[in-house]
Design an enzyme around this catalytic site. Sequence first.
Site, PDB file in Angstrom:
ATOM      1  N   ASN A 152       0.817  -1.220   0.000  1.00  0.00           N
ATOM      2  CA  ASN A 152       0.000   0.000   0.000  1.00  0.00           C
ATOM      3  C   ASN A 152       0.851   1.271   0.000  1.00  0.00           C
ATOM      4  OD1 ASN A 152      -2.070  -1.853   0.254  1.00  0.00           O
ATOM      5  ND2 ASN A 152      -3.173  -0.689   1.802  1.00  0.00           N
ATOM      6  N   HIS A 229       2.880  -3.820 -10.190  1.00  0.00           N
ATOM      7  CA  HIS A 229       1.740  -4.253  -9.386  1.00  0.00           C
ATOM      8  C   HIS A 229       0.429  -3.886 -10.087  1.00  0.00           C
ATOM      9  CE1 HIS A 229       1.249  -6.186  -5.489  1.00  0.00           C
ATOM     10  NE2 HIS A 229       0.172  -5.447  -5.265  1.00  0.00           N
ATOM     11  N   ASN A 275       1.757  -9.101 -11.185  1.00  0.00           N
ATOM     12  CA  ASN A 275       1.246  -9.421  -9.856  1.00  0.00           C
ATOM     13  C   ASN A 275       0.156 -10.472 -10.010  1.00  0.00           C
ATOM     14  OD1 ASN A 275       1.028  -9.056  -6.956  1.00  0.00           O
ATOM     15  ND2 ASN A 275      -0.870  -7.982  -7.350  1.00  0.00           N
ATOM     16  N   GLU A 276      -1.066 -10.139  -9.709  1.00  0.00           N
ATOM     17  CA  GLU A 276      -2.158 -11.121  -9.725  1.00  0.00           C
ATOM     18  C   GLU A 276      -3.014 -10.944 -10.978  1.00  0.00           C
ATOM     19  OE1 GLU A 276      -4.097 -10.339  -6.019  1.00  0.00           O
ATOM     20  OE2 GLU A 276      -2.539 -11.318  -4.825  1.00  0.00           O
ATOM     21  N   GLU A 407       3.090 -13.113  -1.311  1.00  0.00           N
ATOM     22  CA  GLU A 407       2.212 -12.545  -0.294  1.00  0.00           C
ATOM     23  C   GLU A 407       1.571 -13.669   0.501  1.00  0.00           C
ATOM     24  OE1 GLU A 407      -0.751  -9.926  -1.922  1.00  0.00           O
ATOM     25  OE2 GLU A 407       0.669  -8.928  -3.267  1.00  0.00           O
ATOM     26  N   TRP A 449       2.669 -10.156   3.829  1.00  0.00           N
ATOM     27  CA  TRP A 449       2.003  -8.956   3.308  1.00  0.00           C
ATOM     28  C   TRP A 449       1.708  -7.995   4.448  1.00  0.00           C
ATOM     29  CZ3 TRP A 449       1.435  -6.273  -0.890  1.00  0.00           C
ATOM     30  CH2 TRP A 449       0.478  -5.246  -0.929  1.00  0.00           C
TER      31      TRP A 449
END
Length: 489
Positions: A152, A229, A275-276, A407, A449
């Site tokens: 974040n 990200h 990333n995802e 993560e 994470w």
Amino acid sequence: MKKTIYVALVLFAFFTSCKGSDPSLSKQTIAVSTSSIALNYSSQTSSVTVKMTGTKWNATSDQSWCTLSVNSSSSKETDVTINVTGNNSFAARNAKIIFTLNNNDTVSVKVAQSALPSIPDYSSPIAASSVGMTSDVKTLAHNISVGWNLGNTLEVPGNETGWGNPLTTQQLIDGVKAAGFNAVRIPCAWDSYVEDTISYKIKATWLARVKQVVDYCYKNNMYVILNIHWDGGWLENHPQYAYQEKVNAKQKAYWQQIAAYFRDYDEHLLFAGTNEVHVDYNAPSAENIAVQLSYNQTFVNAVRSTGGKNAYRTLIVQSYNTNISYAVSYMKIPDDTASKRLMVEVHCYDPWDFCGDTGSSAVNLWGASYASYGKISSWGQEDYIKQQFSTIKTNFVDKGYPVILGEFGAVRRSSLTGTTLTNHLASRAYYLGYVAQYAKNNGIVPFYWDNGITGNNGFALINRSDGSVFDSQALNAIVTGASNGVYPY
């Protein structure tokens, strides 16, 4: 963008009368205000006006990316909006709209849309250098004891402090090292830090800021994972053929710039391509997998193209949505010009009702020994974690590809009270230590994470303002679990 063009074009359709025909149909006309429209590559609309003296017209487009607000009308004059989606290709394209009068005579409008503008090649290659890059992936993975996420923060689109965390400082990273971590994963945004959206040139000020944070870690002799990200979802949310060409071009441009900027750093710096990447949380289609894997290959090619130490740098590629089961079912390792320099990345927030759910389905406890204190999830307990990690070991680690658990974590439900809170915190600590230990036992490098949130349902271990420890119970569990784990290489 809306553009209205009106160029008179009249097509007269003459109908000869015959015995029994309606005299009113002896002569009919249809007119469209232009015969051609030229548009740029962006999503936009254009307007035409259709006039007729007949009873009805119908219209069709021969391309799905070009649609009409009105496909038929009995009015003598009708304004029609032409809707064009963005062209995600580096090739121009054309559509043809046919207006048919009373299912007989026709008039057409050609819609031409330009290609995406070309993107510069940013590789600026130099000769390969192996200085400071001698460790293969197993050696390098073995050197990472346990990692921490700067969550974040640098991945916030356009504003490092936009999600509530302060600017990252040397003091914070010193605190992370003192807490027992020897590696930092830096989730990072890039698309929201470009000079313009045509060349995709990353702002020099942003590259310098990311470098500053990387250097904070280097001063502590820590390993660093730098990735692309979420960043608004330009890549992460688009594993579809319609976006593949455009996204791969951006992926190439960004990674060439990132890699060239950081190519003098030694093997302590690792790059992670995405990333995802996912459409949703359902099983992926063959299309989703093919496109997502192409993003991995583009990343590897882009980094290697820059030369220098990047010819030997360890790179990390992701499974679809970084899901463990999808990794086992669908993951394919990209081609690579370097030998033994690729790792795979997965994430673990299983079971979600314990780890992240904050709604009515959430549970506070995890683990067989805590079931007597209250409800635990119906799945995702100890045997499940062991089995998941074991399949990763069999499918990747045993084949020469160490795995990054990029993560993992579980929210701290601090709004609970009394023994309910005490049991939850103990259960949470048990979960975090268990995951860290069994990850390492299976050749998986654990990265916790931490999103910096110290309030209810946060993941914070470290106070972002000064680097002090916020949650010693969870921290000790992770560090101890990782210490108890033994890599199989």
